[in-house]
Design an enzyme around this catalytic site. Sequence first.
Site, mmCIF file in Angstrom:
data_model
loop_
_atom_site.group_PDB
_atom_site.id
_atom_site.type_symbol
_atom_site.label_atom_id
_atom_site.label_comp_id
_atom_site.label_asym_id
_atom_site.label_seq_id
_atom_site.Cartn_x
_atom_site.Cartn_y
_atom_site.Cartn_z
ATOM 1 N N CYS A 2 0.830 -1.198 0.000
ATOM 2 C CA CYS A 2 0.000 0.000 0.000
ATOM 3 C C CYS A 2 0.865 1.249 0.000
ATOM 4 O O CYS A 2 2.088 1.187 -0.040
ATOM 5 C CB CYS A 2 -0.896 0.015 1.241
ATOM 6 S SG CYS A 2 -1.866 -1.495 1.452
ATOM 7 N N ARG A 50 -4.779 1.352 -0.923
ATOM 8 C CA ARG A 50 -4.670 -0.082 -0.697
ATOM 9 C C ARG A 50 -4.479 -0.877 -1.983
ATOM 10 O O ARG A 50 -5.199 -0.674 -2.959
ATOM 11 C CB ARG A 50 -5.916 -0.612 0.027
ATOM 12 C CG ARG A 50 -5.757 -2.071 0.432
ATOM 13 C CD ARG A 50 -6.965 -2.627 1.121
ATOM 14 N NE ARG A 50 -6.675 -3.964 1.649
ATOM 15 C CZ ARG A 50 -7.573 -4.880 1.918
ATOM 16 N NH1 ARG A 50 -8.854 -4.617 1.756
ATOM 17 N NH2 ARG A 50 -7.217 -6.073 2.376
ATOM 18 N N GLY A 76 2.803 -2.894 3.715
ATOM 19 C CA GLY A 76 3.671 -4.053 3.809
ATOM 20 C C GLY A 76 2.917 -5.325 4.095
ATOM 21 O O GLY A 76 1.706 -5.422 3.891
ATOM 22 N N ILE A 291 12.846 -11.524 -18.503
ATOM 23 C CA ILE A 291 13.066 -10.669 -19.670
ATOM 24 C C ILE A 291 14.425 -11.010 -20.262
ATOM 25 O O ILE A 291 15.374 -11.350 -19.548
ATOM 26 C CB ILE A 291 12.969 -9.167 -19.345
ATOM 27 C CG1 ILE A 291 14.002 -8.764 -18.295
ATOM 28 C CG2 ILE A 291 11.575 -8.795 -18.917
ATOM 29 C CD1 ILE A 291 14.116 -7.262 -18.140
ATOM 30 N N SER A 363 11.161 -12.170 -5.285
ATOM 31 C CA SER A 363 12.435 -11.877 -5.956
ATOM 32 C C SER A 363 13.581 -12.500 -5.167
ATOM 33 O O SER A 363 13.420 -12.926 -4.020
ATOM 34 C CB SER A 363 12.640 -10.360 -6.063
ATOM 35 O OG SER A 363 13.161 -9.832 -4.861
ATOM 36 N N GLY A 364 14.753 -12.522 -5.787
ATOM 37 C CA GLY A 364 15.931 -13.089 -5.137
ATOM 38 C C GLY A 364 16.859 -12.052 -4.547
ATOM 39 O O GLY A 364 18.011 -12.365 -4.225
#
Length: 628
Positions: A2, A50, A76, A291, A363-364
């Site tokens: 948010c 939100r 979060g 990508i 994600s890493g």
Amino acid sequence: MCGIAGLYYPGLPKPIEPARLAAMTNAIAHRGPDGSGIWTAPGVGLGHRRLSIIDVAGSPQPMATPGDTHVVVFNGEIYNYREIRAELIDLGARFATDGDTEVLLHGWRAWGPGLLPRLNGMFAFALYDAETRSLFIARDRLGVKPLHYVELSDGAVAFASELKGLLAHPLVRRAPDLGAVEDYMALGYVPDDTSIVAGVRKLPAGHFLLLERGRPVPQSVQWWDVDFSRRATGSARDLTAELAQRLGEAVRSRMVADVPLGAFLSGGVDSSAVVALMAEASRQPVKTCTIGFDEVGHDERAHADLVARRFATQHRTRTVAPDDFALIDTLVHAFDEPFADASALATYQVCALARETVTVALSGDGADEAFAGYRRYRFHAAEERVRGLLPAEWRTRLFGTLGRAYPKADWAPRPLRAKTTLLALAEDGATAYARAVGVTAPAARDRLYTMAMRRGLSGYRGEDRYVATMRDAPARDGLDAAQYADLKHWLPGDILTKVDRTSMAVSLEAREPLLDHRLVEFAATLPPALRLHRGEGKWLMKKALEPWLPKEILYRPKMGFVTPVSAWFRNALAAEAATLARSPVLASWFEPAAIERLAADHRAGRAEHGRTLWQLVLLDRSMRRLFG
């Protein structure tokens, strides 16, 4: 995920105009397109946008307890909210929703600031306590979620997730911060705790701010830190098994969502590890996206495809132009402050691709900082060994003399570019590392700055914060100190800012399981030889992942997103580089003739200034947008 904003008067509790809060939250509507809310009371107002992830139909914000005794706005996710909720129910709390936001309200009532260490998640939130007439603002341990604040001329403290939320308030004074310009030119980003707009501050990662009625605005309080001074005991086999367990727990905890969820997959170790562990924990095929670039040496699609086939993911790939600099203005708007990490172009593109099918993507990010994956750690550790062999005075004389005499050869193969290494060995480790992580070196900045700019800085250097952090770090050796400083500065200032702004620009929630604080704390205790082993970074992590990933993924050279900015300024962007010298914005701090020489030398191939030119382009466009 948010966006939040608010106003609080520590002195006289003046009324809050809801329209003013609405303007602040509307400025960050991209962070929360699914709903909005405003709550006000004398001297305080909270606003929220939100993006629905958990308890989609419920948990509206601002959220209040009965009678509005406590009100919260939250950006979060709290991954262990169910465990905390159960504990609070045992203490007598009664919940009206099924989401994680309400945990903050009841947790504050039960534990006050002691709530924070119990949270496992990424968050920035503001909680008003009507009983004490105070406002509590907090940010997660590693700075995944942002929070900016400023004191206004009418006595209010304004806060917002992004700088543009603050700038929507008419009393925010728009003037550039001289020190932040220096920080940006040194590091390529404006670090945590400062801002390009004078007077605006970022709440640092792992800090909170308690604003109380009748009291001046205090300094923020650090509530979490990572300790590199302790060493784990046990065999490498036992530590490998423990790490594998922790990795699995971190990924599983971040797979809770009531909306479509997927993952970025670059084909590197970190994203491949996240996908592998997601696939193990999921009954459904994991949605992944990659990508690719039509450029030899920079395209990782083949490795990503290998991982996607191995774990039978629903994989989507899109080829993008590595020279898609048309996105520059999009990024300038998304970041507000100048941001010179050119990989933000590719990060934005992969976020946009993911958002077509999912609302949450794992994600890493974070493993390189926690487990010593960057090549610069290998160089720094080797230099530290040399420093340990010779007294500082000898090193300064020997390597300083050799470094000054050695020719600068940016065009040569890396082993022949020894000038930087020799000069680094002449300095102490903290100073040398601070320069190594920078973009434009101090001497190069001095050649660009006007005399007035140099006087205004009064000797301040953007590297100073890195040097101070490394020298004061809870660390045993140089590798510890370098990683600690990167976790404090590079990670929140560059990596996490990049992921937050690009993902939120397309209303996508990005989660970083490899930054689970328990995992980071564990990694900090590993002996250096288990992090960086015979030149192999992330060594123990790779060992832990061998049951899941093939060696051609685990042990191939690190690639990452590469954007050919140097080539741009000799071709497509050559004209733009030339016009920088005529920028009235840059003329406030830089000598036009110096910029002109810089661009001409780069265009002619006499020197390598691509990264500095990229910095100047982003600075020019960002400043024009912010200050006109």
